[in-house]
Motif scaffolding. Structure first.
Motif, mmCIF file in Angstrom:
data_model
loop_
_atom_site.group_PDB
_atom_site.id
_atom_site.type_symbol
_atom_site.label_atom_id
_atom_site.label_comp_id
_atom_site.label_asym_id
_atom_site.label_seq_id
_atom_site.Cartn_x
_atom_site.Cartn_y
_atom_site.Cartn_z
ATOM 1 N N HIS A 198 0.848 -1.192 0.000
ATOM 2 C CA HIS A 198 0.000 0.000 0.000
ATOM 3 C C HIS A 198 0.881 1.238 0.000
ATOM 4 O O HIS A 198 1.867 1.314 0.741
ATOM 5 C CB HIS A 198 -0.925 0.034 1.222
ATOM 6 N N ARG A 212 -2.229 3.309 -4.225
ATOM 7 C CA ARG A 212 -2.013 2.062 -4.965
ATOM 8 C C ARG A 212 -1.979 0.908 -3.969
ATOM 9 O O ARG A 212 -1.258 0.969 -2.962
ATOM 10 C CB ARG A 212 -0.711 2.111 -5.761
ATOM 11 N N ASP A 213 -2.763 -0.141 -4.280
ATOM 12 C CA ASP A 213 -2.824 -1.322 -3.428
ATOM 13 C C ASP A 213 -2.574 -2.567 -4.283
ATOM 14 O O ASP A 213 -3.088 -2.669 -5.409
ATOM 15 C CB ASP A 213 -4.188 -1.437 -2.748
ATOM 16 N N ASP A 214 -1.790 -3.493 -3.716
ATOM 17 C CA ASP A 214 -1.486 -4.753 -4.389
ATOM 18 C C ASP A 214 -1.592 -5.891 -3.379
ATOM 19 O O ASP A 214 -1.061 -5.798 -2.264
ATOM 20 C CB ASP A 214 -0.083 -4.748 -4.993
ATOM 21 N N ASN A 233 -3.214 -12.160 -8.502
ATOM 22 C CA ASN A 233 -2.912 -10.816 -8.033
ATOM 23 C C ASN A 233 -4.152 -9.928 -8.137
ATOM 24 O O ASN A 233 -4.998 -10.116 -9.032
ATOM 25 C CB ASN A 233 -1.783 -10.180 -8.844
ATOM 26 N N TYR A 234 -4.211 -8.984 -7.235
ATOM 27 C CA TYR A 234 -5.227 -7.933 -7.294
ATOM 28 C C TYR A 234 -4.536 -6.590 -7.172
ATOM 29 O O TYR A 234 -3.694 -6.379 -6.279
ATOM 30 C CB TYR A 234 -6.254 -8.087 -6.176
ATOM 31 N N ASN A 235 -4.854 -5.656 -8.092
ATOM 32 C CA ASN A 235 -4.242 -4.333 -8.099
ATOM 33 C C ASN A 235 -5.338 -3.283 -8.193
ATOM 34 O O ASN A 235 -6.282 -3.420 -8.990
ATOM 35 C CB ASN A 235 -3.275 -4.199 -9.279
ATOM 36 N N ARG A 236 -5.178 -2.247 -7.385
ATOM 37 C CA ARG A 236 -6.126 -1.127 -7.397
ATOM 38 C C ARG A 236 -5.334 0.175 -7.408
ATOM 39 O O ARG A 236 -4.432 0.373 -6.580
ATOM 40 C CB ARG A 236 -7.058 -1.158 -6.196
ATOM 41 N N LEU A 237 -5.656 1.056 -8.340
ATOM 42 C CA LEU A 237 -5.044 2.376 -8.462
ATOM 43 C C LEU A 237 -6.144 3.418 -8.421
ATOM 44 O O LEU A 237 -7.081 3.385 -9.234
ATOM 45 C CB LEU A 237 -4.262 2.492 -9.767
ATOM 46 N N ASN A 262 -9.363 -1.244 -11.278
ATOM 47 C CA ASN A 262 -9.257 -2.525 -10.591
ATOM 48 C C ASN A 262 -8.822 -3.588 -11.595
ATOM 49 O O ASN A 262 -9.379 -3.667 -12.702
ATOM 50 C CB ASN A 262 -10.586 -2.936 -9.959
#
Length: 626
Positions: A198, A212-214, A233-237, A262
């Motif tokens: 994070h 940004r979260d991974d 994987n999960y990515n959120r910007l 997402n």
């Protein structure tokens, strides 16, 4: 008469005394002691000879007995040097071998004084009584060296690995940073773990925030001759459209809108384990994909199946690689199927001083696009300086699928309903040198010329969507000439410095400029382990100036249809440099502290028009291993 008998008796006694001595020298049982002596010439003057006297009968008898005795004595003496012709007749230097037949009787003149007092004490050494106890054990008769049994080495304290690690930090610009890694530890058959990251920060402008979260998990296992691995994987910007023209400040009604992206992705791969054997047959197959969405109605789903087969015959390789790329792209105004199939047969020859790859890349678009292409896929490497420098030449081509996900990761300030059109690398030719200049110093330098059809460009779309960007394409065939250089110097395991430079020249087909594409880019970094506890890293980014396209309403009257006419105006964006660095100190095996500084030069720059970047940012925290 009496005197005569007396004289005769004396003569017999003398004869009887010497005769046994003569007989004793002839006994072979005893070995005589030999001494060699050198007789020095006489220094005294010879005495004068007396006048001859008359010889009487008594004197004659005495003379005869004396001669016999002298002859007996002469037999016991051997004159050495009698055969020496150089010996003087008058008693010069002579060497004689004397046989001693009697016991040695030393004289006082031959004695040598011993300068040490004798030990007169009578000491009797102590001898401990010996005891014997026979062992009730069979004596081994094997005289060979016995093989030692291996002993397990105890684990060193510093070599004990920690499976988990976490870091937490805070800083200015409302920075919150955290990351963690988790794993199962050492296992030759199965590895699995996960991670979380994070990072969030805020700037000085209204809603100038970004987060940004991974989150991800992974696993790998060995099954017989194959290994299987996979990850999810999960990515959120998240960000805001906070940009505006600084020359025209926004009114109070300006409220930046929110945007987020997402992405859920995953992949699984099955591959044959590597074996150092001749004529090996290898293979691998991979399945990967992702699902992408933004805060509005843009959606993209993608699945790719790829694999290869390869047969090795000594220095000859033959194989086939293929992939199937399936994608659906949706927005409020369209829904497309953008699919690409690739087949790449190839052969390879590899020797000590050369390496040849020859093949073709066959590409077929299907779905809403249906073109067919055949591209070269060839590469040649020749060693020009043995073990140091290699010359390479490469020619290739491919179709690049336009991706909503890839566009958003490059520019998060894009608007909606982006135009989708695949670009084509018709022919990419490159040549250069690579190798090692000195121990630890490697390099790669190449010049290239690419022919690109439908090159994508990101430009501002402020007239239509306010402060957002869109994607356009350079219709036709554009050419890009350039130079790439890489340098990596690793003096030791504790010191490494590296860099890459890119210089490009664009020849556009229909557009005036390569909008928002820099012609110069330099990236560099370093990693220094000062000791086992202190580590320092740094990075440098230098980007050249770019130009953005602005549409300005033309001063001419409107067209008969009533739609306005816009002129393209070039809006320059200055180049910039960004210097960052970090330091980490390991307190012990468990705890560590760190600090990181971004934009140390505090440069006020922008990657995209009207979207200034964050200023100087520093944050730090603590890390924990467990």
């Amino acid at each position: 008469m009496n005197s005569r008998y007396t004289y005769t008796l004396l003569t017999l006694i003398i004869a009887l005394y010497f005769v046994p001595a003569q007989a004793q020298t002839k006994k072979p049982a005893k070995k005589a002691t030999v001494k060699t002596a050198t007789k020095k010439p006489a220094t005294k003057p010879a005495p004068k000879k007396a006048a001859p006297k008359p010889v009487t009968k008594k004197a004659a008898d005495s003379k005869s007995l004396g001669d016999a005795a002298a002859k007996t004595v002469a037999d016991t003496t051997k004159k050495g040097g009698g055969n020496n012709p150089n010996a003087s007749a008058n008693g010069g230097s002579l060497s004689e071998e004397i046989v001693v037949t009697t016991a040695y009787k030393p004289v006082l003149a031959d004695a040598v004084k011993i300068r040490r007092n004798p030990d007169l004490e009578d000491k009797v050494p102590f001898k401990a009584p010996l005891t014997y106890s026979p062992l009730d054990k069979r004596q081994e008769q094997n005289s060979e060296i016995r093989q030692l049994d291996p002993m397990k080495r105890p684990a060193e304290q510093d070599s004990v690995l920690t499976n988990n690690f976490a870091k937490v930090g805070f800083g200015n610009l409302k920075t919150i940073y955290g990351e963690g890694y988790f794993a199962n530890g050492r296992d030759q058959a199965l590895q699995f773990g996960g991670f979380v990251k994070h990072l969030s920060q805020s700037g000085s402008l209204q809603k100038q925030t970004q987060s940004r979260d991974d989150v991800g998990v992974f696993a790998k296992s060995i099954i017989g001759d194959n290994n299987i691995s996979g990850r999810i994987n999960y990515n959120r910007l998240g960000t805001y459209f906070y940009g505006y023209n600084g020359d025209v400040p926004p009114d109070n009604s300006f409220v930046p809108t929110k945007q987020h992206f997402n992405t859920i992705s995953g992949e699984v791969e099955l591959a044959k384990n590597y074996k150092d054997v001749e004529n090996d047959f290898t293979y691998a197959v991979k399945l990967k994909g992702y699902a992408f969405s933004n805060a509005y109605q843009a959606r993209e789903n993608n699945v790719v199946i790829s694999g290869f087969l390869n047969q090795t015959v000594k220095q000859f390789y033959a194989g086939l690689s293929a992939s199937l790329d399936l994608a659906t792209q949706k927005d409020s105004l369209y829904s497309l199927g953008n699919n690409i199939a690739r087949i790449n047969p190839y052969i390879k020859f590899q020797g000590t001083n050369y390496k040849i790859d020859a093949g073709v890349n066959i590409v077929k678009e299907f779905g809403d696009f249906g073109k067919f292409y055949i591209f070269p896929a060839a590469k040649l490497e020749v060693q020009v300086v043995p073990k140091y420098v290699r010359l390479f030449v490469e020619a290739k081509g491919d179709v690049n699928r336009s991706s909503l996900h890839d566009f958003a990761m490059i520019n998060p300030f894009l608007g909606q309903n982006l135009n989708i059109k695949n670009s084509v690398d018709q022919l990419d030719i490159a040549a250069g040198l690579k190798g090692t200049l000195a121990p630890g110093l490697s390099f790669k330098a190449s010049v290239y010329r690419n022919s690109i059809k439908n090159m994508p460009l990101m430009v501002s779309n402020f007239n239509a969507e306010g402060n957002k960007f869109t994607v356009i394409y350079d219709d036709g065939k554009a050419r890009v000439n350039g130079f790439n250089g890489e340098l990596d110097f690793k003096a030791t395991d504790d010191f490494n410095i590296f860099g890459r430079v890119e210089i490009k020249d664009y020849q556009m087909a229909s557009e005036k400029e390569p909008w928002n594409l820099p012609k110069f880019l330099l990236t560099a970094g370093t990693s220094i382990h000062i000791d086992s506890k202190l580590t320092v890293t740094g990075s440098l980014l230098i980007r050249g100036a770019t130009n953005d396209r602005l549409l300005v309403l033309a001063p001419t009257p409107n067209t008969p249809g009533g739609s306005p006419v816009y002129n393209q105006v070039k809006q320059p964006i200055n180049g910039f440099g960004d210097l960052s660095g970090s330091v980490e100190y390991k307190i012990n095996r468990r705890f560590s502290v760190f600090a990181q500084a971004n934009n140390i030069l505090s440069s006020s720059y922008q990657n995209w028009l009207y979207y200034p970047n964050y200023g100087f940012n520093i944050f730090g925290g603590v890390g924990y291993s467990f």
